[in-house]
Enzyme design. Structure first.
Site, PDB file in Angstrom:
ATOM      1  N   HIS A   8     -14.440  -9.188 -28.526  1.00 30.15           N
ATOM      2  CA  HIS A   8     -14.834  -8.058 -29.386  1.00 30.15           C
ATOM      3  C   HIS A   8     -14.231  -8.172 -30.778  1.00 30.15           C
ATOM      4  O   HIS A   8     -13.161  -8.751 -30.964  1.00 30.15           O
ATOM      5  CB  HIS A   8     -14.529  -6.699 -28.735  1.00 30.15           C
ATOM      6  CG  HIS A   8     -13.091  -6.314 -28.658  1.00 30.15           C
ATOM      7  ND1 HIS A   8     -12.561  -5.608 -27.604  1.00 30.15           N
ATOM      8  CD2 HIS A   8     -12.047  -6.504 -29.504  1.00 30.15           C
ATOM      9  CE1 HIS A   8     -11.280  -5.375 -27.816  1.00 30.15           C
ATOM     10  NE2 HIS A   8     -10.944  -5.919 -28.962  1.00 30.15           N
ATOM     11  N   ASP A  13     -12.143 -10.422 -24.775  1.00 29.29           N
ATOM     12  CA  ASP A  13     -13.569 -10.490 -24.423  1.00 29.29           C
ATOM     13  C   ASP A  13     -14.451 -10.811 -25.630  1.00 29.29           C
ATOM     14  O   ASP A  13     -15.665 -10.708 -25.554  1.00 29.29           O
ATOM     15  CB  ASP A  13     -14.015  -9.163 -23.787  1.00 29.29           C
ATOM     16  CG  ASP A  13     -13.805  -7.961 -24.713  1.00 29.29           C
ATOM     17  OD1 ASP A  13     -13.378  -8.158 -25.876  1.00 29.29           O
ATOM     18  OD2 ASP A  13     -14.082  -6.828 -24.279  1.00 29.29           O
ATOM     19  N   ASP A  16     -11.818   0.863 -37.095  1.00 29.63           N
ATOM     20  CA  ASP A  16     -12.205   1.603 -35.892  1.00 29.63           C
ATOM     21  C   ASP A  16     -11.185   2.696 -35.599  1.00 29.63           C
ATOM     22  O   ASP A  16     -10.115   2.734 -36.219  1.00 29.63           O
ATOM     23  CB  ASP A  16     -12.379   0.648 -34.692  1.00 29.63           C
ATOM     24  CG  ASP A  16     -11.235  -0.345 -34.556  1.00 29.63           C
ATOM     25  OD1 ASP A  16     -10.161  -0.122 -35.152  1.00 29.63           O
ATOM     26  OD2 ASP A  16     -11.408  -1.351 -33.850  1.00 29.63           O
TER      27      ASP A  16
END
Ligand code: PGA
Length: 261
Positions: A138, A136, A67
């Site tokens: 991800h 969370d 990413d």
């Protein structure tokens, strides 16, 4: 999926570096998918030690980025390309030409995302993808409710992720970009082996939801349950909310010695 509970992050790094070294011995031009963040650092350190000791030759491997921030110039010290140059390419002595990543500074972000998916496919796909996990749940920057079929695309970061990442920007959240390009969950699942690492109690809820909860986009890392070869390497803190911790310890301790992860 296999869950391996290690005494500490260093032991996890050694275990995963061992798997990477075995992969590269078997396939010298393997595509290694690397992640940024604090958690994978012990993997890169352990692999670097093996390379320096002459135990494995990484001169032909290719490195694929997971990413990237949108809007940071590639040479910004906190662009993930710069981070990976410092943490992976330089220590391993890998040439920039062997590096693939999405262009977060592109004027046409949609085209840049498609180009990156095409580049990954053109390289024959990722052989082993290293993943961290967000508080969370991800993976990459696929925040909760990301499509489990998603491909590389632009995403908007949650406030929590920007807070978590502000430490890399002098603690100043205003410097953390709002947007990122991330391999999609479908893209990540195309890799031949997924290795997710987590350390510390702060990750325990996300790990338990991913491993023992339902497959659900609200917890993106639960998509690993759909993959035929997914390994979750966690320290005691990150494993502390797993109901099946003893079972995972037992099966790892008793698996065939030749099998690896
Ligand atoms: P961390 O980040 O390894 O720095 O905790 C993981 C992630 O956000 O994916």
């Amino acid at each position: 999926m296999e869950v391996v509970i290690v005494p500490d992050a260093k032991a996890g790094g050694e275990l995963v570096a061992q798997a990477l070294a075995e992969l590269v011995r078997r396939k010298p031009d393997a595509v290694l998918g690397v992640a940024t963040g604090s958690t994978p650092l012990p993997v890169y350190e352990a692999l670097t030690a093996k390379v320096r000791a002459g135990a494995v030759d990484v001169s032909r491997v290719r490195i694929a980025q997971l990413d990237e921030y949108v809007g940071l110039p590639a040479e910004h010290p906190e662009s993930y390309r710069s981070v990976l140059r410092r943490e992976v390419l330089a220590p391993l002595g890998i040439d920039e030409a062997a590096f693939m990543g999405p262009d977060g500074a592109a004027s046409d972000i949609v085209a840049a995302c498609q180009a990156y998916d095409a580049a990954l496919a053109g390289a024959g796909g990722v052989d082993l993808q290293i993943l961290g996990i967000g508080t969370d749940g991800h993976i990459g920057f696929n925040e909760p409710c990301s499509s489990l079929a998603s491909r590389t695309r632009i995403k908007t970061l949650t406030e929590q992720t920007r807070v978590d990442n502000a430490r890399f920007f002098d603690g100043d959240i205003t410097q953390v970009p709002h947007h990122v390009i991330t391999q999609g969950i479908g893209t990540i699942l195309d890799a031949r082996h997924l290795v997710l690492l987590a350390s510390g109690e702060g990750k325990a809820d996300a790990v338990a939801a991913s491993v023992e909860g339902p497959v659900a986009s609200v917890c993106p890392a639960s998509a690993l349950q759909l993959h035929p070869h997914a390994t979750v390497v966690v320290d005691e803190g990150a494993a502390s909310k797993l109901k099946l911790g003893d079972y995972f310890r037992y099966t790892f301790a008793n698996k065939p010695a030749w099998q690896g992860i």
